[in-house]
Write a protein that holds these residues in place. Structure first.
Motif, PDB file in Angstrom:
ATOM      1  N   HIS A  54       1.814  -3.672 -73.092  1.00 30.69           N
ATOM      2  CA  HIS A  54       3.082  -3.286 -73.731  1.00 30.69           C
ATOM      3  C   HIS A  54       3.427  -4.255 -74.869  1.00 30.69           C
ATOM      4  O   HIS A  54       3.815  -3.825 -75.966  1.00 30.69           O
ATOM      5  CB  HIS A  54       4.195  -3.257 -72.684  1.00 30.69           C
ATOM      6  N   LEU A  55       3.273  -5.536 -74.614  1.00 30.93           N
ATOM      7  CA  LEU A  55       3.575  -6.547 -75.619  1.00 30.93           C
ATOM      8  C   LEU A  55       2.632  -6.437 -76.820  1.00 30.93           C
ATOM      9  O   LEU A  55       3.062  -6.533 -77.972  1.00 30.93           O
ATOM     10  CB  LEU A  55       3.486  -7.933 -74.985  1.00 30.93           C
ATOM     11  N   LEU A  56       1.360  -6.213 -76.546  1.00 29.52           N
ATOM     12  CA  LEU A  56       0.384  -6.052 -77.617  1.00 29.52           C
ATOM     13  C   LEU A  56       0.751  -4.868 -78.511  1.00 29.52           C
ATOM     14  O   LEU A  56       0.697  -4.961 -79.739  1.00 29.52           O
ATOM     15  CB  LEU A  56      -1.018  -5.872 -77.034  1.00 29.52           C
ATOM     16  N   GLY A  70       9.468 -10.673 -86.810  1.00 28.67           N
ATOM     17  CA  GLY A  70       9.459 -10.060 -85.481  1.00 28.67           C
ATOM     18  C   GLY A  70       8.178 -10.381 -84.737  1.00 28.67           C
ATOM     19  O   GLY A  70       8.196 -10.709 -83.540  1.00 28.67           O
ATOM     20  N   LEU A  71       7.067 -10.308 -85.439  1.00 29.62           N
ATOM     21  CA  LEU A  71       5.778 -10.624 -84.837  1.00 29.62           C
ATOM     22  C   LEU A  71       5.734 -12.086 -84.406  1.00 29.62           C
ATOM     23  O   LEU A  71       5.270 -12.412 -83.314  1.00 29.62           O
ATOM     24  CB  LEU A  71       4.655 -10.312 -85.827  1.00 29.62           C
ATOM     25  N   ALA A  72       6.260 -12.973 -85.254  1.00 24.28           N
ATOM     26  CA  ALA A  72       6.311 -14.393 -84.904  1.00 24.28           C
ATOM     27  C   ALA A  72       7.147 -14.621 -83.652  1.00 24.28           C
ATOM     28  O   ALA A  72       6.766 -15.396 -82.764  1.00 24.28           O
ATOM     29  CB  ALA A  72       6.876 -15.204 -86.077  1.00 24.28           C
ATOM     30  N   GLU A  76       5.763 -16.290 -80.267  1.00 22.96           N
ATOM     31  CA  GLU A  76       6.257 -17.600 -79.853  1.00 22.96           C
ATOM     32  C   GLU A  76       7.061 -17.558 -78.559  1.00 22.96           C
ATOM     33  O   GLU A  76       7.078 -18.538 -77.816  1.00 22.96           O
ATOM     34  CB  GLU A  76       7.110 -18.215 -80.958  1.00 22.96           C
ATOM     35  N   TYR A  77       7.715 -16.454 -78.295  1.00 21.68           N
ATOM     36  CA  TYR A  77       8.578 -16.404 -77.116  1.00 21.68           C
ATOM     37  C   TYR A  77       8.026 -15.486 -76.025  1.00 21.68           C
ATOM     38  O   TYR A  77       7.764 -15.930 -74.903  1.00 21.68           O
ATOM     39  CB  TYR A  77       9.996 -15.999 -77.515  1.00 21.68           C
ATOM     40  N   GLU A  78       7.866 -14.218 -76.329  1.00 25.04           N
ATOM     41  CA  GLU A  78       7.459 -13.252 -75.307  1.00 25.04           C
ATOM     42  C   GLU A  78       6.038 -13.503 -74.801  1.00 25.04           C
ATOM     43  O   GLU A  78       5.783 -13.484 -73.594  1.00 25.04           O
ATOM     44  CB  GLU A  78       7.572 -11.825 -75.844  1.00 25.04           C
ATOM     45  N   LEU A  79       5.110 -13.717 -75.725  1.00 23.01           N
ATOM     46  CA  LEU A  79       3.718 -13.900 -75.328  1.00 23.01           C
ATOM     47  C   LEU A  79       3.535 -15.202 -74.550  1.00 23.01           C
ATOM     48  O   LEU A  79       2.852 -15.225 -73.520  1.00 23.01           O
ATOM     49  CB  LEU A  79       2.805 -13.877 -76.558  1.00 23.01           C
ATOM     50  N   ILE A  80       4.166 -16.264 -74.999  1.00 19.18           N
ATOM     51  CA  ILE A  80       4.066 -17.537 -74.276  1.00 19.18           C
ATOM     52  C   ILE A  80       4.680 -17.406 -72.891  1.00 19.18           C
ATOM     53  O   ILE A  80       4.123 -17.893 -71.906  1.00 19.18           O
ATOM     54  CB  ILE A  80       4.704 -18.678 -75.087  1.00 19.18           C
ATOM     55  N   HIS A  81       5.812 -16.726 -72.806  1.00 23.28           N
ATOM     56  CA  HIS A  81       6.442 -16.510 -71.495  1.00 23.28           C
ATOM     57  C   HIS A  81       5.501 -15.731 -70.569  1.00 23.28           C
ATOM     58  O   HIS A  81       5.361 -16.074 -69.390  1.00 23.28           O
ATOM     59  CB  HIS A  81       7.772 -15.772 -71.654  1.00 23.28           C
TER      60      HIS A  81
END
Length: 88
Positions: A54-56, A70-72, A76-81
């Motif tokens: 979903h995130l991808l 938005g991609l950044a 930085e936040y969602e993917l790291i989490h």
């Protein structure tokens, strides 16, 4: 340095490049980041893999719209989490 920490650092580095407007360089790095994430999530639970999919999709949508900020934020936040919570 662990593989997780290395991937987190690369996510942050790539996000900074997008924020600085260096989208071509960041996009090339993003491919490597995504490969690293994919490798780290191999042993993860099914719900983490579904969250990654979903995130991808959301990140690729940002890329298509050239929404670099938005991609950044996603990187930085969602993917790291996601990475940190799936490794816990």
């Amino acid at each position: 340095m662990s593989a997780l920490q290395g991937c987190v650092d690369e996510c942050r580095r790539c996000a900074v490049l997008f924020r600085l407007g260096r989208d071509v360089e960041a996009a090339l790095d993003m491919v490597e980041v995504f490969e690293g994430v994919q490798h780290l999530l191999v042993p993860a639970a099914a719900d983490a893999k579904q969250a990654w999919t979903h995130l991808l999709t959301q990140m690729l949508d940002c890329q298509e719209r050239q929404d670099w900020l938005g991609l950044a934020d996603f990187m930085e936040y969602e993917l790291i989490h996601l990475l940190e919570s799936s490794s816990a």
